[in-house]
Design a protein around this motif. Structure first.
Motif, mmCIF file in Angstrom:
data_model
loop_
_atom_site.group_PDB
_atom_site.id
_atom_site.type_symbol
_atom_site.label_atom_id
_atom_site.label_comp_id
_atom_site.label_asym_id
_atom_site.label_seq_id
_atom_site.Cartn_x
_atom_site.Cartn_y
_atom_site.Cartn_z
ATOM 1 N N UNK A 1 -6.413 17.981 4.097
ATOM 2 C CA UNK A 1 -6.331 18.482 2.718
ATOM 3 C C UNK A 1 -6.977 19.849 2.594
ATOM 4 N N UNK B 1 -1.636 9.288 2.843
ATOM 5 C CA UNK B 1 -2.716 8.537 2.246
ATOM 6 C C UNK B 1 -2.402 7.039 2.227
ATOM 7 N N UNK C 1 -4.585 4.067 4.171
ATOM 8 C CA UNK C 1 -5.131 2.904 3.472
ATOM 9 C C UNK C 1 -4.592 1.622 4.081
ATOM 10 N N UNK D 1 0.796 -1.225 0.000
ATOM 11 C CA UNK D 1 0.000 0.000 0.000
ATOM 12 C C UNK D 1 0.833 1.283 0.000
ATOM 13 N N UNK E 1 -10.247 8.618 7.099
ATOM 14 C CA UNK E 1 -10.409 9.298 5.815
ATOM 15 C C UNK E 1 -10.931 10.717 6.022
ATOM 16 N N UNK E 2 -11.744 10.914 7.056
ATOM 17 C CA UNK E 2 -12.219 12.259 7.354
ATOM 18 C C UNK E 2 -11.048 13.144 7.779
ATOM 19 N N UNK F 1 -8.035 12.828 6.852
ATOM 20 C CA UNK F 1 -7.296 13.136 5.628
ATOM 21 C C UNK F 1 -7.975 14.286 4.863
ATOM 22 N N UNK F 2 -9.296 14.194 4.722
ATOM 23 C CA UNK F 2 -10.014 15.250 4.007
ATOM 24 C C UNK F 2 -9.837 16.582 4.715
ATOM 25 N N UNK G 1 -12.420 3.402 9.811
ATOM 26 C CA UNK G 1 -11.976 3.662 8.443
ATOM 27 C C UNK G 1 -12.414 5.031 7.974
ATOM 28 N N UNK G 2 -13.689 5.346 8.193
ATOM 29 C CA UNK G 2 -14.203 6.633 7.733
ATOM 30 C C UNK G 2 -13.557 7.786 8.495
ATOM 31 N N UNK H 1 3.174 1.466 -3.165
ATOM 32 C CA UNK H 1 2.361 1.711 -4.360
ATOM 33 C C UNK H 1 1.987 3.195 -4.485
ATOM 34 N N UNK I 1 -6.280 0.994 7.373
ATOM 35 C CA UNK I 1 -7.664 0.540 7.253
ATOM 36 C C UNK I 1 -7.712 -0.925 6.834
ATOM 37 N N UNK I 2 -6.881 -1.247 5.857
ATOM 38 C CA UNK I 2 -6.869 -2.624 5.363
ATOM 39 C C UNK I 2 -6.333 -3.583 6.421
#
Lengths: 281, 333, 283
Positions: free
Chosen positions: C270, C202, C206, C157, C263-264, C266-267, C259-260, C160, C209-210
């Motif tokens: 940003x 990021x 990921x 992850x 990501x929140x 991260x948002x 997970x959310x 990549x 989360x995974x």
């Protein structure tokens, strides 16, 4: 280590940046000990059956049917996800609308949700008694417990790969190209289809391949949603599990190796295309 | 963030060591439908040992019988195994050499302190009029049963179906094979385990009849609201004997043999047999069985030894790679 | 409404609406519905039942175990990802394509196989099985096995995410810094890291989360001992199989929220650093 360093010596010897041996050495060490040696154990295992035994283990109609199902459905899922992934990435990058951040965050959900939960949730949705299953049943379409269930689960788990590979490339794509095309009199649709799409192809292809690779191996979510009937809706990873239950480690490993080899050749071809395209640019 | 992880790590290591230092701990590796049973047994056994001055903690692991056996062979440190069928413990003896091959003779009654049988669970009022095995192959009827390759309970169901067909007037092995082949054509989903099949039948409303362990059928009636289902006893079924054994190599290394043996012996005591009966497993103790007789109707039962020549033979004939079960599932049927 | 003049690089309205509708519809059916279902089932027994399920000791033990496994696996894979991206992006050597493909490989390995490979090595009948047993070292059916399986499935992850980014950014800035006499570590810290921090963040999110959600590989080698080696995803299955649907979906909802949440974050970052981000895009 030094042998490895020599073999992988930088082509340009006048390089000024430090850390080549350290970073590459660690990369190779970590990769070898955690991925390559375990996979070697996998690849050697079937050969206790002998070559004939390996062939026999993977050439039965049932194994072939499961491989066909896994690879066929994974390909279909990857193509569906590529199309919709491109559209979603386009909408996320180019349009501004309320709730965009939420939509963006949702894309990664299949990574965060354990596959078993995804399977349970999807089967609850698509079972004849579920929200979607009920609607589809009225039109005589059955999804849950048929091969289409395999497809649905694969589309779900692979979607982030296609969106997330196209999205950054699209964001980086300068507007100058589009402006140039528009100035030269191209319509918007022409600009998109003739100029921009070709520039996105490598990313789309990568996303498609990763989605495919992920979908082929998926187990947890599919077994809840497919009927698991031998020869009809039985995926290859399930067959691996069944072989293990029979204490047939070699047979299980043989199917694993076939799946692995196919995916590997595909990824290798893809990365070769990528680096060829990068060099041409 | 990092600090929280670190604290968590330290805390969990401390918790783990503290738990180990204070007691003798046993690991019981079992199959799926025994979760509730062994929760209660473990509590009763721990209380009994406490009265003697020992603190015993028993951990449990549940899963498909075959995959649990494989975990033990691969190194899961099970002091005792309590699996769905003898073939899986045989496999531990044969492939893992962790206990002697004659393990089943060490405890009374084939080392099975409780038994069960295969019954039909149907929807309330039995709308499809399912009374016996022969009714299962009526056109259009859907039968829910897990995959015998991965589920121990499903193997008992398969063998019960086979035995019924073979015992019909004019029945023989070929007729029995034809019958199970027809039966499995009515199966829309082959789940990997008994619980998955039960969930599909009850929660998802899939199928018309569920082939189930007797104990599992009673439990799901209790859990899912008894009003919606009823149990049908066929004209004959099979005596399912889920066996128990200590794993010699592991108890000798962990020096837990005495406690592990006491734990298995405890299963045969009237106290444990009561718990067994209350969880709808058939107790071996005649007095307890008589007391709970009403919930366990008597019916003719085939046995694995008499009617199938033992598990080793049944396993090789029916469920091994290329066996009868594989033959009835040739693609393109 | 007066007719708006669309810029040549802007999509016509009909196209916007069509694409937007298709994207939203697809996401709604494929992603949102399952998520809604998870929360609906989790709250089916009311809020109290939801929180009772969360605070059950075995559930807490599974949460702890999953966080611990991720706390070990994610940093290791991050270090690896940075090292691999540095070697691949900043230097030319033969066999690069091959190496990149090998790094991708764990993506294409079925999770079941990922668990199996470690069984083949560390199991009683595996390569090192008897040695480990003699010294009473537990790898399988204990924390090390769970961590190994987690590392394997989340292996690519971070790498990549970083490799294409660092290849794209080239090596001019680092070479300039090195020529000016900065040490390698300093060059990385002052020049490279600011350029890749978004991709790095990021990738870590990921990966995390995974790592928390992995089911198939871990189930092969966890042993499923309740309260000891059950990770969150395995505990979900255990609860589900126990007819405890509220409990199962409560833990699933917790995982989805974790997970959310990442990501929140991260948002939010940003959005907070939008200017800086735009600047780094201009390179």
């Amino acid at each position: 280590m030094s042998a490895v360093g020599l073999k992988f010596a930088p082509l340009k010897s006048q390089h000024v940046l430090p850390g080549f041996r350290l970073s590459l050495g660690f990369t190779i060490f970590y990769l070898t000990s955690l991925v390559l040696i375990p996979l070697l154990a996998l690849m050697l295992r079937p050969f206790e059956l002998g070559l004939d035994g390996v062939w026999e283990a993977i050439s039965t109609p049932r194994v072939l049917a499961s491989l066909r199902l896994s690879f066929g459905m994974a390909l279909a899922a990857a193509i569906i996800d590529s199309v919709f992934g491109l559209i979603i990435a386009w909408v996320l990058v180019r349009y501004r609308f309320p709730g965009r951040a939420i939509l963006d965050a949702l894309i990664d959900l299949p990574f965060a949700l354990p596959t078993a939960v995804a399977g349970i949730a999807l089967s609850t949705l698509y079972a004849p008694s579920g929200w979607l299953g009920g609607i589809l049943a009225e039109y005589g379409i059955k999804v849950a417990y048929t091969p289409w269930g395999v497809l649905i689960a694969m589309v779900f788990i692979s979607l982030p790969f296609t969106v997330r590979t196209v999205q950054p490339v699209l964001a980086e794509l300068g507007k100058d190209v589009e402006e140039a095309a528009a100035t030269l009199g191209a319509t918007r649709v022409q600009t998109i289809s003739r100029v921009m799409l070709p520039m996105l192809y490598p990313a789309i292809l990568t996303g498609c391949a990763m989605a495919f690779a992920r979908a082929v191996g998926e187990y947890g979510s599919i077994i809840f949603l497919a009927g698991n009937l031998p020869g009809i809706s039985e995926i290859a990873p399930l067959l691996i599990v069944i072989k293990l239950e029979e204490f047939n480690y070699a047979g299980a490993a043989a199917i694993g190796v076939v799946m692995l080899a196919t995916s590997f050749v595909m990824l290798l071809a893809l990365n070769a295309i990528q680096s060829w395209a990068a060099r041409r640019r | 963030m990092k600090r929280i992880f670190f604290l968590l790590a330290v805390a969990s290591i401390l918790a783990a060591t503290a738990a180990q230092a204070a007691n003798i701990s046993l690991l019981n590796v079992s199959y799926d439908p025994t979760r509730e049973l062994y929760q209660q047994i473990n509590r009763a056994f721990a209380d009994q040992q406490k009265a003697k001055g020992d603190t015993v903690t028993i951990s449990n692991s549940h899963g498909g019988s075959g995959s649990q056996a494989r975990s033990v062979i691969d190194g899961l440190q099970a002091d005792v195994v309590t699996l769905a069928l003898a073939a899986d413990i045989d496999a531990i003896a044969r492939n893992g050499k962790l206990l002697p091959a004659d393990w089943q003779k060490r405890l009374p009654q084939n080392s099975s302190p409780y038994t069960s049988t295969v019954v039909f669970l149907v929807r309330k009022g039995n709308p499809k009029q399912i009374k016996d095995w022969g009714d299962l192959v009526k056109p259009g009827l859907q039968v829910i049963t897990p995959n015998p390759k991965t589920s121990g309970g499903a193997r008992w169901s398969y063998l019960a179906a086979w035995d019924w067909a073979a015992k019909q007037p004019g029945g023989n092995a070929q007729k029995a094979k034809d019958f199970v082949a027809r039966l499995y054509k009515q199966v829309p989903v082959l789940d990997s385990g008994a619980r998955a099949a039960t969930v599909n039948f009850t929660k998802r409303g899939l199928g018309d009849v569920l082939l189930s362990w007797e104990d599992e059928a009673h439990l799901s009636m209790k859990e899912m609201g008894g009003g919606a289902y009823q149990i049908v006893y066929p004209s004959r079924s099979i005596l399912a004997e889920p066996p128990v054994a200590i794993v010699d190599r592991i108890v000798d290394r962990k020096k837990t043999r005495a406690v592990a043996e006491a734990y298995l012996r405890f299963l045969y005591t009237p106290q444990a047999q009561e718990i067994v009966a209350r969880n709808y497993f058939r107790p071996r103790d005649p007095a307890v069985l008589a007391k709970y007789g009403k919930q366990f109707p008597t019916l003719p039962l085939a046995t694995i030894d008499k009617d199938f020549g033992g598990w080793a033979k049944a396993q090789a004939t029916h469920f091994a790679n290329g066996g009868v079960f594989d033959q009835i599932y040739q693609p393109g049927r | 409404m007066s007719k708006r003049v669309t810029k040549p690089t802007e999509d016509p309205l009909w196209l916007k609406l069509t694409l937007g509708a298709v994207a939203l519809a697809f996401v709604a059916v494929v992603l949102v519905l399952p998520l809604v279902l998870v929360f609906k089932e989790a709250l089916a027994g009311g809020v109290d039942a939801f929180f009772n399920a969360m605070t059950e000791p075995d559930t807490l033990a599974s949460v702890k175990l999953s966080l611990l496994a991720a706390a070990i696996a994610v940093p290791l894979n991050t270090v690896f990802g940075i090292a691999a991206a540095w070697a691949i992006a900043k230097f030319d050597f033969r066999g690069k394509t091959f190496l990149v493909t090998l790094i991708d490989l764990p993506f294409s390995v079925s999770p079941v196989v990922a668990g199996l490979v470690y069984v083949l090595i560390f199991g009683n009948h595996g390569w090192f099985g008897s040695t480990l047993a003699d010294h009473d070292i537990r790898i399988l059916f204990a924390l090390p096995g769970i961590v190994l399986a987690t590392i394997f499935v989340t292996f690519p992850f971070v790498a990549r995410e970083l490799i294409p980014l660092m290849v794209d950014q080239g090596r001019d800035e680092e070479e300039a810094a090195a020529t000016l006499g900065a040490s390698g570590f300093r060059t990385f810290l002052m020049v490279t890291l600011p350029n890749i921090k978004w991709g790095l963040l990021y990738g870590i999110l990921l990966c995390n989360a995974r790592a928390l959600g992995e089911f198939g590989a871990v189930s092969v080698l966890s042993g499923k001992i309740r309260g000891e080696t059950n990770t969150m995803p395995l505990h979900i299955q255990l609860l589900y199989d126990n007819y405890d649907y509220v409990g199962a979906f409560a833990v699933a909802a917790l995982l989805a929220m974790l997970g959310l949440l990442t990501l929140a974050i991260k948002s939010f970052l940003e959005w907070r650093y939008a200017d800086e981000l735009a600047a780094s895009h201009r390179h």
